[in-house]
Motif scaffolding. Structure first.
Motif, PDB file in Angstrom:
ATOM      1  N   LEU A  88     122.254  99.878  47.159  1.00  0.00           N
ATOM      2  CA  LEU A  88     122.486  98.849  46.136  1.00  0.00           C
ATOM      3  C   LEU A  88     122.464  97.461  46.763  1.00  0.00           C
ATOM      4  CD1 LEU A  88     123.201  97.938  43.271  1.00  0.00           C
ATOM      5  CD2 LEU A  88     125.613  98.315  43.855  1.00  0.00           C
ATOM      6  N   MET A  89     123.158  97.299  47.891  1.00  0.00           N
ATOM      7  CA  MET A  89     123.180  95.996  48.572  1.00  0.00           C
ATOM      8  C   MET A  89     121.772  95.591  49.004  1.00  0.00           C
ATOM      9  SD  MET A  89     126.749  96.252  50.802  1.00  0.00           S
ATOM     10  CE  MET A  89     125.854  96.764  52.205  1.00  0.00           C
ATOM     11  N   LEU A  90     120.999  96.547  49.523  1.00  0.00           N
ATOM     12  CA  LEU A  90     119.633  96.261  49.953  1.00  0.00           C
ATOM     13  C   LEU A  90     118.780  95.846  48.763  1.00  0.00           C
ATOM     14  CD1 LEU A  90     117.453  96.216  52.114  1.00  0.00           C
ATOM     15  CD2 LEU A  90     117.134  98.667  51.731  1.00  0.00           C
ATOM     16  N   GLY A  91     118.910  96.572  47.659  1.00  0.00           N
ATOM     17  CA  GLY A  91     118.143  96.231  46.465  1.00  0.00           C
ATOM     18  C   GLY A  91     118.463  94.836  45.955  1.00  0.00           C
ATOM     19  N   ILE A  92     119.745  94.511  45.894  1.00  0.00           N
ATOM     20  CA  ILE A  92     120.154  93.181  45.442  1.00  0.00           C
ATOM     21  C   ILE A  92     119.641  92.106  46.398  1.00  0.00           C
ATOM     22  CG2 ILE A  92     122.163  91.667  45.128  1.00  0.00           C
ATOM     23  CD1 ILE A  92     123.641  94.174  44.022  1.00  0.00           C
ATOM     24  N   GLY A  93     119.736  92.369  47.703  1.00  0.00           N
ATOM     25  CA  GLY A  93     119.252  91.403  48.690  1.00  0.00           C
ATOM     26  C   GLY A  93     117.761  91.164  48.590  1.00  0.00           C
ATOM     27  N   VAL A  94     116.988  92.232  48.424  1.00  0.00           N
ATOM     28  CA  VAL A  94     115.533  92.089  48.322  1.00  0.00           C
ATOM     29  C   VAL A  94     115.156  91.328  47.053  1.00  0.00           C
ATOM     30  CG1 VAL A  94     113.379  93.375  48.001  1.00  0.00           C
ATOM     31  CG2 VAL A  94     114.998  94.075  49.767  1.00  0.00           C
ATOM     32  N   VAL A  95     115.805  91.652  45.941  1.00  0.00           N
ATOM     33  CA  VAL A  95     115.529  90.941  44.693  1.00  0.00           C
ATOM     34  C   VAL A  95     115.903  89.466  44.832  1.00  0.00           C
ATOM     35  CG1 VAL A  95     116.234  90.688  42.275  1.00  0.00           C
ATOM     36  CG2 VAL A  95     115.663  92.951  43.192  1.00  0.00           C
ATOM     37  N   ALA A  96     117.060  89.185  45.418  1.00  0.00           N
ATOM     38  CA  ALA A  96     117.497  87.796  45.580  1.00  0.00           C
ATOM     39  C   ALA A  96     116.515  87.003  46.439  1.00  0.00           C
ATOM     40  CB  ALA A  96     118.897  87.753  46.190  1.00  0.00           C
ATOM     41  N   PHE A  97     116.112  87.570  47.582  1.00  0.00           N
ATOM     42  CA  PHE A  97     115.157  86.862  48.426  1.00  0.00           C
ATOM     43  C   PHE A  97     113.803  86.742  47.751  1.00  0.00           C
ATOM     44  CE2 PHE A  97     118.009  87.715  52.102  1.00  0.00           C
ATOM     45  CZ  PHE A  97     118.125  86.394  52.524  1.00  0.00           C
ATOM     46  N   GLY A  98     113.421  87.750  46.972  1.00  0.00           N
ATOM     47  CA  GLY A  98     112.159  87.671  46.226  1.00  0.00           C
ATOM     48  C   GLY A  98     112.170  86.528  45.236  1.00  0.00           C
ATOM     49  N   VAL A  99     113.281  86.375  44.525  1.00  0.00           N
ATOM     50  CA  VAL A  99     113.406  85.281  43.559  1.00  0.00           C
ATOM     51  C   VAL A  99     113.372  83.934  44.279  1.00  0.00           C
ATOM     52  CG1 VAL A  99     114.983  84.181  41.910  1.00  0.00           C
ATOM     53  CG2 VAL A  99     114.580  86.654  41.820  1.00  0.00           C
ATOM     54  N   VAL A 100     114.079  83.827  45.394  1.00  0.00           N
ATOM     55  CA  VAL A 100     114.090  82.570  46.161  1.00  0.00           C
ATOM     56  C   VAL A 100     112.675  82.229  46.640  1.00  0.00           C
ATOM     57  CG1 VAL A 100     114.893  81.485  48.298  1.00  0.00           C
ATOM     58  CG2 VAL A 100     116.506  82.709  46.845  1.00  0.00           C
ATOM     59  N   VAL A 101     111.963  83.209  47.194  1.00  0.00           N
ATOM     60  CA  VAL A 101     110.598  82.970  47.671  1.00  0.00           C
ATOM     61  C   VAL A 101     109.698  82.567  46.510  1.00  0.00           C
ATOM     62  CG1 VAL A 101     108.558  84.070  48.676  1.00  0.00           C
ATOM     63  CG2 VAL A 101     110.797  84.427  49.715  1.00  0.00           C
ATOM     64  N   LEU A 102     109.831  83.233  45.370  1.00  0.00           N
ATOM     65  CA  LEU A 102     109.027  82.891  44.203  1.00  0.00           C
ATOM     66  C   LEU A 102     109.283  81.458  43.744  1.00  0.00           C
ATOM     67  CD1 LEU A 102     107.088  83.710  41.916  1.00  0.00           C
ATOM     68  CD2 LEU A 102     109.102  84.501  40.657  1.00  0.00           C
ATOM     69  N   VAL A 103     110.564  81.107  43.624  1.00  0.00           N
ATOM     70  CA  VAL A 103     110.902  79.759  43.173  1.00  0.00           C
ATOM     71  C   VAL A 103     110.400  78.709  44.158  1.00  0.00           C
ATOM     72  CG1 VAL A 103     112.848  78.167  42.782  1.00  0.00           C
ATOM     73  CG2 VAL A 103     112.868  80.462  41.767  1.00  0.00           C
ATOM     74  N   LEU A 104     110.619  78.934  45.453  1.00  0.00           N
ATOM     75  CA  LEU A 104     110.178  77.953  46.438  1.00  0.00           C
ATOM     76  C   LEU A 104     108.656  77.890  46.538  1.00  0.00           C
ATOM     77  CD1 LEU A 104     112.773  78.596  49.288  1.00  0.00           C
ATOM     78  CD2 LEU A 104     112.658  76.640  47.753  1.00  0.00           C
ATOM     79  N   SER A 105     107.961  78.972  46.241  1.00  0.00           N
ATOM     80  CA  SER A 105     106.501  78.971  46.273  1.00  0.00           C
ATOM     81  C   SER A 105     105.922  78.165  45.105  1.00  0.00           C
ATOM     82  CB  SER A 105     105.961  80.405  46.197  1.00  0.00           C
ATOM     83  OG  SER A 105     106.342  81.136  47.312  1.00  0.00           O
ATOM     84  N   LEU A 106     106.631  78.145  43.996  1.00  0.00           N
ATOM     85  CA  LEU A 106     106.139  77.448  42.818  1.00  0.00           C
ATOM     86  C   LEU A 106     106.506  75.976  42.781  1.00  0.00           C
ATOM     87  CD1 LEU A 106     106.906  80.207  40.155  1.00  0.00           C
ATOM     88  CD2 LEU A 106     104.708  79.656  41.224  1.00  0.00           C
ATOM     89  N   VAL A 107     107.455  75.577  43.615  1.00  0.00           N
ATOM     90  CA  VAL A 107     107.907  74.189  43.627  1.00  0.00           C
ATOM     91  C   VAL A 107     106.952  73.330  44.427  1.00  0.00           C
ATOM     92  CG1 VAL A 107     109.741  72.634  44.369  1.00  0.00           C
ATOM     93  CG2 VAL A 107     110.286  74.815  43.315  1.00  0.00           C
TER      94      VAL A 107
END
Length: 107
Positions: A88-107
């Motif tokens: 669960l912790m790994l899944g949450i961490g991967v999703v969180a970093f994925g969202v951060v990378v997505l947001v920073l890639s679009l900015v």
């Protein structure tokens, strides 16, 4: 350990190897992001994301070993295995970093 069902031992080892593969993939991704410079909205944010993913990879390697060792001991002693929040912790961490990378890639 003669009474231990070897299928449990081998399944535990396969699970540990899955943790190792996941840790290596995270560390490779974190290292690659660190080497790519300022592609995620600036050098500081890229370094932060890359270092964060690298740290998660290191933690997965450590937690995977701890989990394997505990299960190995419990299997040998014919005790029930414990549940773990690591996936669960790994899944949450991967999703969180994925969202951060997505947001920073679009900015």
């Amino acid at each position: 350990m003669s009474g231990t069902d070897q299928r449990f031992v081998l399944a535990n080892e396969r699970t540990y190897l899955a943790y190792v593969r996941t840790a290596l993939a995270l560390m490779a991704a974190g290292g690659a992001i660190l080497q790519l410079g300022d592609i995620l909205g600036g050098e500081d944010s890229t370094r932060l994301v890359g270092a964060g993913i690298l740290v998660v990879g290191i933690l997965v390697a450590v937690l995977g070993y701890v989990r394997w060792r505990d299960n190995d001991r419990r299997i040998a002693e014919d005790l029930p295995l414990r549940t773990t929040p690591i996936p669960l912790m790994l899944g949450i961490g991967v999703v969180a970093f994925g969202v951060v990378v997505l947001v920073l890639s679009l900015v």
